[in-house]
Design an enzyme around this catalytic site. Structure first.
Site, PDB file in Angstrom:
ATOM      1  N   HIS A  77       0.727  -1.059   0.305  1.00 46.99           N
ATOM      2  CA  HIS A  77      -0.496  -0.147   0.337  1.00 46.99           C
ATOM      3  C   HIS A  77       0.438   1.302   0.102  1.00 46.99           C
ATOM      4  O   HIS A  77       1.881   1.408   0.412  1.00 46.99           O
ATOM      5  CB  HIS A  77      -1.020  -0.141   0.991  1.00 46.99           C
ATOM      6  CG  HIS A  77      -0.149   0.229   2.124  1.00 46.99           C
ATOM      7  ND1 HIS A  77      -0.154   1.326   2.984  1.00 46.99           N
ATOM      8  CD2 HIS A  77       0.442  -0.653   3.442  1.00 46.99           C
ATOM      9  CE1 HIS A  77       0.343   0.960   4.407  1.00 46.99           C
ATOM     10  NE2 HIS A  77       0.236  -0.224   4.908  1.00 46.99           N
ATOM     11  N   ASP A  79       0.396   4.112   1.062  1.00 51.57           N
ATOM     12  CA  ASP A  79      -0.360   5.789   2.238  1.00 51.57           C
ATOM     13  C   ASP A  79       0.359   5.211   4.167  1.00 51.57           C
ATOM     14  O   ASP A  79       0.618   3.881   4.101  1.00 51.57           O
ATOM     15  CB  ASP A  79      -1.784   5.250   2.947  1.00 51.57           C
ATOM     16  CG  ASP A  79      -2.636   4.576   2.911  1.00 51.57           C
ATOM     17  OD1 ASP A  79      -1.365   3.531   2.618  1.00 51.57           O
ATOM     18  OD2 ASP A  79      -3.236   4.209   3.599  1.00 51.57           O
ATOM     19  N   ASP A 139       5.919   0.981   6.516  1.00 50.13           N
ATOM     20  CA  ASP A 139       4.632   0.678   6.208  1.00 50.13           C
ATOM     21  C   ASP A 139       3.778   1.787   5.485  1.00 50.13           C
ATOM     22  O   ASP A 139       3.243   2.706   5.674  1.00 50.13           O
ATOM     23  CB  ASP A 139       4.456   0.846   7.923  1.00 50.13           C
ATOM     24  CG  ASP A 139       2.982   0.302   7.828  1.00 50.13           C
ATOM     25  OD1 ASP A 139       2.497  -0.355   6.970  1.00 50.13           O
ATOM     26  OD2 ASP A 139       1.780  -0.089   9.010  1.00 50.13           O
ATOM     27  N   GLU A 173      -4.600   1.670   2.988  1.00 49.75           N
ATOM     28  CA  GLU A 173      -5.141   0.497   4.033  1.00 49.75           C
ATOM     29  C   GLU A 173      -5.201   1.115   5.345  1.00 49.75           C
ATOM     30  O   GLU A 173      -5.123   0.857   6.612  1.00 49.75           O
ATOM     31  CB  GLU A 173      -4.120  -0.138   3.124  1.00 49.75           C
ATOM     32  CG  GLU A 173      -3.382  -1.261   3.950  1.00 49.75           C
ATOM     33  CD  GLU A 173      -2.772  -1.140   5.469  1.00 49.75           C
ATOM     34  OE1 GLU A 173      -3.507  -2.754   5.886  1.00 49.75           O
ATOM     35  OE2 GLU A 173      -2.466  -0.250   5.944  1.00 49.75           O
ATOM     36  N   GLU A 174      -4.891   1.987   4.989  1.00 50.45           N
ATOM     37  CA  GLU A 174      -4.229   2.868   6.703  1.00 50.45           C
ATOM     38  C   GLU A 174      -5.645   3.223   7.132  1.00 50.45           C
ATOM     39  O   GLU A 174      -5.335   3.384   8.712  1.00 50.45           O
ATOM     40  CB  GLU A 174      -3.473   3.832   7.261  1.00 50.45           C
ATOM     41  CG  GLU A 174      -1.732   2.905   6.796  1.00 50.45           C
ATOM     42  CD  GLU A 174      -1.495   2.374   7.914  1.00 50.45           C
ATOM     43  OE1 GLU A 174      -2.115   2.124   8.621  1.00 50.45           O
ATOM     44  OE2 GLU A 174      -0.078   1.964   7.936  1.00 50.45           O
ATOM     45  N   ASP A 196       3.467  -6.570   3.653  1.00 47.73           N
ATOM     46  CA  ASP A 196       2.765  -4.759   4.598  1.00 47.73           C
ATOM     47  C   ASP A 196       3.357  -6.066   6.397  1.00 47.73           C
ATOM     48  O   ASP A 196       3.081  -5.197   7.088  1.00 47.73           O
ATOM     49  CB  ASP A 196       1.959  -5.155   4.506  1.00 47.73           C
ATOM     50  CG  ASP A 196       0.644  -3.618   4.962  1.00 47.73           C
ATOM     51  OD1 ASP A 196       2.207  -3.008   5.188  1.00 47.73           O
ATOM     52  OD2 ASP A 196       0.253  -3.991   5.097  1.00 47.73           O
ATOM     53  N   HIS A 377       4.035   3.540  12.673  1.00 47.35           N
ATOM     54  CA  HIS A 377       3.027   4.726  13.090  1.00 47.35           C
ATOM     55  C   HIS A 377       3.132   5.399  13.809  1.00 47.35           C
ATOM     56  O   HIS A 377       2.674   6.014  14.771  1.00 47.35           O
ATOM     57  CB  HIS A 377       1.952   4.206  13.476  1.00 47.35           C
ATOM     58  CG  HIS A 377       0.803   3.561  12.695  1.00 47.35           C
ATOM     59  ND1 HIS A 377      -0.105   2.789  12.838  1.00 47.35           N
ATOM     60  CD2 HIS A 377       0.985   2.391  11.141  1.00 47.35           C
ATOM     61  CE1 HIS A 377      -0.863   1.608  11.293  1.00 47.35           C
ATOM     62  NE2 HIS A 377       0.486   1.835  11.401  1.00 47.35           N
TER      63      HIS A 377
END
Length: 407
Positions: A77, A79, A139, A173-174, A196, A377
């Site tokens: 992904h 994002d 990520d 995705e997030e 991922d 994150h």
């Protein structure tokens, strides 16, 4: 261009997703990144490259002699998480010799093995770290770098025979929307892998069953000096309800296969209050029991205080093990590929969800493989360079093994 060069290039794009916009992709930066990836893949020599109106990128590495093997795909992904700043990322390479890493001296941001003991597994290795102000973006830009690094390698190594390979890069995705507009038929794969995962060796084909719960409490406000037998305090009722749930079944008290109720939002006044929960469990039976408990407690609250609370439950995704348990050869192929590149597979449940979970139920079996990053994150995110390189090598080895096996 090395796989590390690709990663450093990709994190310069600001691709934070935003669940409040109501469009796909949810932020314009994701589209900009998608267009850059399309240009790169054209220069690389991939074929059948598409970018649709929702920001989904797909491309093909054609078979070069191994035509009678399954078509497999690799997905990552674009994002980054809205939980921390993803703009003006300044990655830094260090040789980790142990102890604390000062990420930002001015703001006193320190990456310490006391708080993050996983650092001890990477003493003597080169790491990519943040400057303490932003997340890193491993990520999942590490996943994109590993996939395109592998494609570039196979294009240049024409002696390595392989079947048709598909790649896809998805938005949002997030915020849980990465599979919303994914065209499984167009992708045209027998199976795929999301790249991922976290630490080196992670191989995941189990994840949480997931739902959200929103509870709305309604009260009656009158002057507190004259409230006896009249006032109904919605905020107090919400607090009372929250106290009824098991105190030891929360994220900070659970691990492994243990599920939880996660209070993610609380607001209110005397007139109206709201509680927002995430419900998670690997067991479908326990997942249903958790939702049933909420319904029971709502009925109890409404019996004590008539018409006090309303519950809105929404399932989000389910455990992909239900699909993949019948297709374990897909998982075993990835495990063998890891062993052949010198990695011991770490088969573990995902304490979360992946696009692969939803895609598996959409007809595309899709386990999750490591991309190498840790502490996602947030500003303490880091990426061991060796782990990123091994992620790319694992993808290449999966493709080679797929071409060699009799199906």
């Amino acid at each position: 261009m090395t796989v590390l060069d690709r990663f450093i290039k990709y994190v310069a794009f600001d691709t934070q997703s935003d669940e409040t916009t109501g469009v796909t992709p949810s932020t314009p930066g994701q589209r900009v990144f998608a267009e850059a990836l399309v240009s790169e893949m054209k220069e690389m020599g991939l074929e059948e490259i598409t970018l649709d109106e929702h920001g989904y990128v797909m491309a093909t590495l054609p078979a070069n002699g191994a035509n009678m093997v399954p078509t497999i795909g690799f997905i990552a992904h674009m994002d980054t998480s809205p939980d921390a700043c993803g703009k003006d990322i300044r990655p830094r390479k260090i040789l980790y010799q142990g102890g604390d890493i000062v990420l930002n001296e001015e703001e006193k941001v320190v990456l310490s093995p006391e708080k993050f003991p996983e650092l001890n597994d990477y003493v003597g290795q080169e790491l990519i770290v943040t400057d303490g102000r932003t997340l890193l973006g491993a990520d999942d830009k590490a996943g994109i770098a590993a996939i395109l690094g592998a494609m570039d390698y196979l294009i240049k190594r024409k002696d390595i025979k392989h079947g048709k390979i598909r790649v896809a890069f998805t938005p949002d995705e997030e915020i849980g929307e990465g599979a919303d507009h994914f065209d499984v038929a167009k992708f045209g794969c027998d199976w795929a892998y999301t790249i991922d995962g976290g630490a080196i060796g992670e191989l995941e084909y189990e994840n949480f069953n997931a739902a959200t719960a929103q509870l709305t409490f309604r009260g009656l406000n009158v002057h507190p000096g004259y409230a006896k037998d009249k006032m109904v305090n919605a905020a107090a009722r919400a607090a009372e309800f929250a106290s009824w749930l098991p105190t030891n079944e929360t994220p900070e008290h659970t691990e492994g296969y243990e599920g939880f109720f996660h209070l993610i939002a609380i607001s209110g006044s005397v007139e109206e209050a709201m509680l927002g929960y995430l419900i998670r469990d690997h067991s479908h039976t326990r997942f249903e029991e958790r939702k049933a408990l909420l319904r029971t407690l709502v009925a109890k609250m409404n019996q004590l205080y008539p018409d006090c609370v309303e519950l809105e439950l929404k399932d989000q995704y389910y455990n992909m093990k239900e699909i993949l348990v019948e297709k374990k050869y897909i998982v075993e192929l990835a495990a063998e590929a890891m062993r052949q590149v010198g990695i011991e597979p770490k088969v573990m449940p995902v304490r979360g969800g992946t696009d692969g979970a939803r895609l598996s139920f959409m007809g595309l079996p899709c386990p999750n493989l490591f991309a190498g990053g840790l502490n996602f994150h947030g500003r303490y995110e880091f990426l061991p360079i060796r782990s990123l390189e091994k992620s790319m090598e694992t993808i290449i080895q999966i493709i080679e093994l797929n071409a060699q096996q009799k199906h």
